[in-house]
Design an enzyme around this catalytic site. Structure first.
Site, PDB file in Angstrom:
ATOM      1  N   GLY A 322       0.862  -1.183   0.000  1.00 18.16           N
ATOM      2  CA  GLY A 322       0.000   0.000   0.000  1.00 18.16           C
ATOM      3  C   GLY A 322       0.890   1.223   0.000  1.00 18.16           C
ATOM      4  N   CYS A 391      -6.105  21.744  19.250  1.00 14.29           N
ATOM      5  CA  CYS A 391      -5.955  22.027  20.673  1.00 14.29           C
ATOM      6  C   CYS A 391      -5.344  20.836  21.378  1.00 14.29           C
ATOM      7  CB  CYS A 391      -7.308  22.374  21.259  1.00 14.29           C
ATOM      8  SG  CYS A 391      -7.876  23.896  20.558  1.00 14.29           S
TER       9      CYS A 391
END
Ligand code: LLP
Length: 463
Positions: A322, A391
């Site tokens: 992949g 955050c």
């Protein structure tokens, strides 16, 4: 994951204790072809281009952050794998690395098969016209609905991952009046030299059935007695981002030993073995990946040798790369936002994306490279950490790298080798909008996965 730890001078003493950066490169404007997609280059004005298009133009047209995928590089890599393995082997692209309908069409054009591991990936593959017989269905916990669908559409193989699944797939196939071609995934007990979360051949993890203790032999015994199953072979995937071929060799040897045991016990020679994916790519200049032809030769030689020794006909080999196909073909383009120098440590460079478009640094401590791509600069190198806008202090894209010290808000920087497991693992954390994937080829750019919009977010939020 690869590691490089070279002192960069006393000024960076604190950074040295936790970072793992190399000394600054001799030329910050140079683009190491190992880590960049093949058509990436700088034009005379200093702007980086891909497929002949300047990144500044791409940013204007498609915005940032965005993934830009070099289609001709992707196709060339598919051909390199197909040619290296030749007619007596099959290459299955692992869709989990990155899948879209355009990608499926390219795979089909270039003669590759496809490994899917969910109903969603199967839908994408079928919708884009991949013939079902060229699809392998994977997963450690396929749902009944997924199994029914895979069998109904006629996937070429289902890779069985547990004793329960052997019984379940057999039962469903029989109920549908079908005989499903299957492989059994075994764990060969190899310690792959990679991050724990992406190593899959040791025994204490969720995938496969252990060769140890005769478990895999028992799985074969059961599969052979069930009418709904046609057992075509044995599968082993030892992990990901692996450079050392030794693990594959041990894996191949142990799988062939099982084939010999099966022959001795049941008098049949299983015709196929699949050695999985996992081949490493260069994320930084320190990494030295193998070429497909070297991998094909190494695997072919070991399987042939072991089979000869065991008196077996050489089975048909398949592999499932992949990352090695899509990883190097794309980069993520970001716009620089705030820049925060921390005296004696390093400079934090914030970009307009982050862990929502590349979770690999936070999750696996992965290393990446980065370059200023909207212009060149002769300024001194500065040690930076490229961080996102989320955050979370672990929201790091590139842990340690050097960028020119005249870097300014509005500059474009790019992180290469983000084609695999970045868009496919992207999230909406902080209600980030997942970036688009833009395919670039011969002077043309087209969106193959569009950017998410705030309407998309609200559409899912049904109140
Ligand atoms: N075949 C099987 C059965 C697999 O489980 C995988 C990957 C592959 C092939 C393809 O492996 P590749 O050639 O792409 O390394 N998210 C992690 C990687 C997880 C891989 C899962 N299975 C990462 O970002 O490194």
């Amino acid at each position: 994951m690869s590691r490089s730890a070279h002192p960069a001078g006393p000024r960076h003493a604190d950074a040295m204790t936790e970072g793992h950066y190399t000394a600054p490169p001799a030329d910050l404007n140079a683009l190491d072809e190992k880590v960049w997609a093949r058509t990436v280059t700088r034009n005379e004005d200093g702007a980086v281009t891909v497929g002949g298009i300047e990144v500044t133009r791409l940013a204007e047209e498609f915005g940032t952050p965005a993934y830009f995928l070099d289609e001709s590089d992707f196709r060339a890599r598919c051909r390199a794998w197909a040619d290296a393995f030749g007619r007596d082997a099959d290459v299955f692209y692992a869709g989990k690395a990155f899948l879209s309908r355009a990608v499926v069409r390219w795979l089909k054009d270039e003669g590759l098969n496809l490994d899917v591991c969910s109903g969603g990936e199967l839908t994408t593959a079928l919708d884009a016209g991949m013939p079902a017989e060229r699809i392998a269905f994977h997963g450690n916990n396929k749902t009944v609905a997924e199994i029914e669908r895979a069998i109904t559409v006629g996937v070429g193989r289902i890779v069985l991952d547990s004793f329960q699944e052997i019984a379940r797939v057999a039962h469903i196939a029989q109920a549908l009046g079908k005989r499903q071609r299957v492989q059994i995934r075994v764990t060969v007990g190899v310690e792959a030299h990679t991050h724990e979360f992406i190593a899959t051949a040791h025994e204490d993890q969720k995938f496969g059935i252990a060769l140890a203790g005769g478990q895999a032999a028992e799985a074969v015994r059961r599969a052979l007695t069930l009418d709904g199953l046609e057992l075509i072979g044995i599968h082993s995937h030892i992990g990901s981002q692996i450079f050392d071929m030794a693990g594959f060799e041990v894996s191949a040897r142990r799988v062939v030993q099982l084939l010999a045991e099966v022959r001795d016990e049941h008098g049949i020679e299983l015709p196929e073995i699949d050695l999985g994916g996992g081949l490493g790519i260069a994320y930084t200049s320190e990494d030295d990946p193998r070429e497909p032809h070297e991998i094909a030769k190494a695997l072919g030689d070991i399987v042939t040798r072991e089979c000869e020794a065991a008196g077996l006909a050489t089975p048909r080999i398949s592999v499932e790369p992949g990352r090695a196909i899509v990883g190097p073909t794309a980069f993520t383009l970001y716009e620089v936002g705030t820049i925060k120098p921390l005296e004696g440590l390093r400079t934090y460079v914030s970009v307009d994306g982050g862990m929502s478009d590349n979770i690999r640094t936070a999750l696996y401590d992965a290393e990446y490279s980065v370059a200023l791509v909207s212009r060149t600069s002769d300024a001194e190198p500065m040690l930076v950490r490229v961080v996102g806008k989320h955050c979370e202090s672990g929201d790091i894209v590139v842990k340690d790298a050097f960028l020119p010290s005249d870097l300014a808000p509005g500059d474009l920087i790019a992180v290469p080798a983000t084609g695999a497991y970045c868009r496919s693992m992207a999230s909406n954390y902080n209600h980030a909008l997942r970036p688009p994937v833009v395919a670039v080829r011969d002077g043309e750019a087209r969106v193959i996965v569009r950017r998410e919009t705030e309407e998309d977010l609200l559409r899912l939020d049904v109140g």
